[in-house]
Design an enzyme around this catalytic site. Structure first.
Site: not given
Length: 207
Positions: A188, A47-49, A111, A190, A142-143, A79
């Site tokens: 990821h 997500g967004e850390s 990051r 998952e 992803i990113r 991530c």
């Protein structure tokens, strides 16, 4: 077995589904009182850390979660979760590293090292410690963050390496590590159909 999944933001539901398929009971961690539950392990999802770290403090969850991590509760961080867990974090535009959110995993992480959403990519690698580790595991980035270095080369075990560096050149890049009770992954697991990383995590929770 009861696993807590940080559910403030990001891709947590996919972890939940995969762990449930493996027979684990999952508890979504959304507020400080959720951390009162007896937990055998915790997942820090993607997500967004920055957003996750801010919400952890605003909701009064940060100190208790940090204490549990440092006391040895098994952790699976993917991530953004890897960024939260890392001891040192640096930005793509800054060379200077700053202390990470939980500062529990002795690595330096950059990051968004592979770029924004358009920099997402797939790969595969053999992952040390998972069931059937001789078979390749599908990796989804992803990113994705980049593990720049290990701050404790004796205790931190690299478990996954790919041959793509953030600048697109060839070279070994560590994308997964294990350190005592912690598993940190830049990818990821998952988002695949392969549950072996989660099986490895649950085996740590059983120990």
């Amino acid at each position: 077995m009861r696993i807590g999944i940080l559910a403030l933001q990001g891709a947590f539901i996919e972890h939940e589904h995969m762990l449930q398929q493996l027979g684990a009971e999952c508890v979504e961690l959304r507020k400080s009182s959720d951390l009162a539950a007896e937990l055998d392990g915790i997942v820090l999802p993607g997500g967004e850390s920055t957003v996750q770290g801010k919400l952890l403090r605003e909701l009064g969850m940060y100190e208790e979660l940090k204490k549990r991590i440092h006391q040895g509760l098994p952790i699976l961080a993917t991530c953004a979760g890897l960024i939260l867990l890392a001891e040192q974090v640096c930005d793509t535009k800054k060379s200077q590293a700053a202390e990470g959110c939980f500062a529990a995993l002795p690595v330096v992480v950059r990051r968004n090292a592979y770029g924004r959403q358009l920099g997402s990519f797939s790969d595969r690698a053999k992952i040390r410690g998972i069931p059937k580790e001789e078979e390749f595991f599908p990796l989804e980035f992803i990113r994705a963050p980049y593990i720049v270095s290990l701050r404790d080369t004796k205790e931190v075990e690299p478990i996954a390496v790919i041959g793509k560096l953030p600048d697109g050149s060839s070279g070994e890049n560590i994308v997964g590590v294990r350190y005592h009770n912690q598993i940190g992954l830049a990818f990821h697991p998952e988002l695949t159909q392969d549950a072996r990383c989660h099986e490895m995590f649950l085996s740590m929770c059983h120990a």
